[in-house]
Design a protein around this motif. Structure first.
Motif, short mmCIF file in Angstrom:
data_model
loop_
_atom_site.label_atom_id
_atom_site.label_comp_id
_atom_site.label_asym_id
_atom_site.label_seq_id
_atom_site.Cartn_x
_atom_site.Cartn_y
_atom_site.Cartn_z
N ARG A 197 1.44 2.98 -16.29
CA ARG A 197 1.69 1.71 -15.61
C ARG A 197 2.98 1.05 -16.09
N GLU A 198 3.19 1.00 -17.40
CA GLU A 198 4.40 0.37 -17.93
C GLU A 198 5.65 1.14 -17.54
N GLU A 199 5.56 2.47 -17.61
CA GLU A 199 6.71 3.30 -17.20
C GLU A 199 7.04 3.08 -15.73
N PHE A 200 6.02 3.01 -14.91
CA PHE A 200 6.20 2.75 -13.48
C PHE A 200 6.87 1.40 -13.25
N GLN A 201 6.43 0.38 -13.96
CA GLN A 201 7.01 -0.95 -13.82
C GLN A 201 8.48 -0.97 -14.23
N ASN A 202 8.82 -0.26 -15.30
CA ASN A 202 10.22 -0.20 -15.75
C ASN A 202 11.12 0.48 -14.72
N LYS A 203 10.62 1.53 -14.10
CA LYS A 203 11.41 2.22 -13.07
C LYS A 203 11.65 1.32 -11.87
N ILE A 204 10.62 0.60 -11.45
CA ILE A 204 10.79 -0.33 -10.34
C ILE A 204 11.82 -1.40 -10.69
N ARG A 245 0.84 -1.19 0.00
CA ARG A 245 0.00 0.00 0.00
C ARG A 245 0.88 1.24 0.00
N VAL A 246 0.68 2.07 -1.02
CA VAL A 246 1.54 3.24 -1.20
C VAL A 246 0.68 4.48 -1.38
N LEU A 247 1.28 5.64 -1.18
CA LEU A 247 0.61 6.92 -1.43
C LEU A 247 1.11 7.48 -2.76
N ARG A 256 9.59 -3.90 -1.85
CA ARG A 256 8.57 -3.03 -1.26
C ARG A 256 9.05 -1.58 -1.20
N THR A 257 10.32 -1.39 -0.88
CA THR A 257 10.86 -0.03 -0.83
C THR A 257 10.89 0.60 -2.22
N ALA A 258 11.25 -0.17 -3.24
CA ALA A 258 11.29 0.35 -4.60
C ALA A 258 9.90 0.77 -5.06
N ILE A 259 8.89 0.00 -4.70
CA ILE A 259 7.51 0.36 -5.06
C ILE A 259 7.13 1.70 -4.43
N ARG A 260 7.38 1.84 -3.15
CA ARG A 260 6.97 3.06 -2.43
C ARG A 260 7.76 4.28 -2.92
#
Length: 283
Positions: free
Chosen positions: A160-167, A95-97, A140-144
Motif C-alpha cells: 500500500r505505501e509503495e503504491f501511494q508513493n508511485k502515485i 474503481r481499478v483492475l 484518476r489516471t495515475a491511480i489506474r
C-alpha cells in the motif's frame, strides 16, 4: 418659451457635468483592486493575460483591466465512495483492475495548491477551472496506471505505501508542468471484492489458530520439562537416601521422632523396646 429653453439648457448642462463626475468617480474607484488573503490576482487586458501577479492587499491598476483571483492556499480534492464526502456528490471513488484481474475501489484525497508565480500560466493555458481539467483526471489516471502492477491483496496490505508513493510521483510530475504544487496524497481506503475479503479473513483466522496451537505446544513442552526435572530430583533424593544413610543416622532420626511424639498432648504411654515403640493413647 425663450426662458424655458434657457432653463432646459442649464438643466442639460448640469446633467452632463454630473455624468462626467460620476464617470470620473467610477474610474477612480475601479483603479483600486483588493486581493484577499491567501489569493493572487491575474490581470487581463482585452483578452491578453499579463505576466505580473497581484498578491494579497490593495493595488492601483488600470480601470480597464479584469482581475481573476486564484486561491493560493492548500486545497483538498477528495474522491470517495461515501455520499457527500467527496468533492463531487455521490459515489466518486476510483474503481481499478489489479494485476490479478480483480476490481478494487480506492478513495483518494489530493492536497495541493496553486503556485502563485505561475498563476498567469494556469489562466492562459488551462483556465480557472483547473480542478476539473487537471486535478481530477490526472489523479484518476495515475491511480489506474499504477494499480495494474499490483495484486489486489498486495494493494490492501503489504504494497500500500509503495503504491501511494508511485502515485505521488506520477501526479507530482504532471502538476509541476502545469503550475500546481502537490503537497500530499492520501489513499484513504482500499475496498476489495467480497470474495477476497472472506479469503483474507479465513487466512487470518487460520494464522491465529496456528499461533494459538504453537503457544499450547510450547506450554505443554515446558510442563513436561518441569515434570521431568521434578522426577529426576525425586530419583536423586531416593538414591541419596538408599546409599548415604547409616544405622547410626537412622537411630538418631528415630530418637528425634520419639521425642516429638512424647511432647505431643495426645500421647499418654510410650513403651520402648528393641523394635518400634508402642504408643497407647489415653482415649
Amino acid at each position: 418659451m425663450s426662458k424655458q429653453d434657457n432653463q432646459s439648457a442649464r438643466f442639460a448642462t448640469l446633467i452632463r457635468v454630473a455624468g462626467v463626475i460620476l464617470i470620473a468617480i467610477g474610474a477612480f474607484v475601479s483603479m483600486f483592486k483588493k486581493i484577499e488573503t491567501g489569493e493572487v490576482g491575474v490581470k487581463t487586458l482585452f483578452g491578453k493575460v499579463e505576466d505580473d501577479v497581484l498578491y494579497s492587499g490593495l493595488h492601483i491598476v488600470n480601470p480597464l483591466i479584469d482581475i481573476t483571483s486564484f486561491d493560493a492556499k492548500t486545497q483538498n480534492y477528495t474522491m470517495s465512495a461515501v455520499h457527500d464526502e467527496g468533492s463531487k456528490a455521490g459515489d466518486d471513488a476510483i474503481r481499478v483492475l489489479s494485476a490479478d484481474g480483480l476490481e478494487v475501489t480506492i478513495d483518494l484525497s489530493v492536497l495541493f495548491k496553486v503556485s502563485p508565480s505561475r498563476a498567469p500560466q494556469i489562466l492562459r493555458q488551462i483556465g480557472a477551472d483547473y480542478l476539473d481539467k487537471i486535478v481530477r483526471p490526472v489523479a484518476r489516471t495515475a491511480i489506474r496506471d499504477n494499480a495494474v502492477s499490483y495484486e489486489a491483496v498486495a494493494l490492501y496490505s503489504t504494497k500500500r505505501e509503495e503504491f501511494q508513493n508511485k502515485i505521488f510521483n506520477t501526479i507530482n510530475q504532471s502538476f509541476a508542468k502545469r503550475g500546481l504544487i502537490l503537497e500530499q496524497l492520501l489513499v484513504r481506503n482500499i475496498t476489495l471484492p467480497e470474495s477476497v475479503k472472506k479469503t483474507i479473513e479465513s487466512k487470518i483466522n487460520a494464522e491465529q489458530e496456528a499461533q494459538k496451537m504453537i503457544f499450547v505446544l510450547q506450554k505443554e513442552k515446558q510442563e513436561a520439562e518441569r515434570k521431568r526435572v521434578e522426577a529426576q530430583g525425586i530419583a536423586d533424593y531416593q538414591k541419596i537416601l538408599s546409599t548415604g544413610l547409616s544405622d547410626k543416622q537412622l537411630q538418631y532420626e528415630t530418637i528425634k521422632a520419639q521425642k516429638d511424639i512424647a511432647l505431643s498432648p495426645n500421647t499418654k504411654i510410650i513403651i520402648m523396646g528393641k523394635g518400634s515403640p508402642v504408643l497407647i493413647n489415653g482415649n
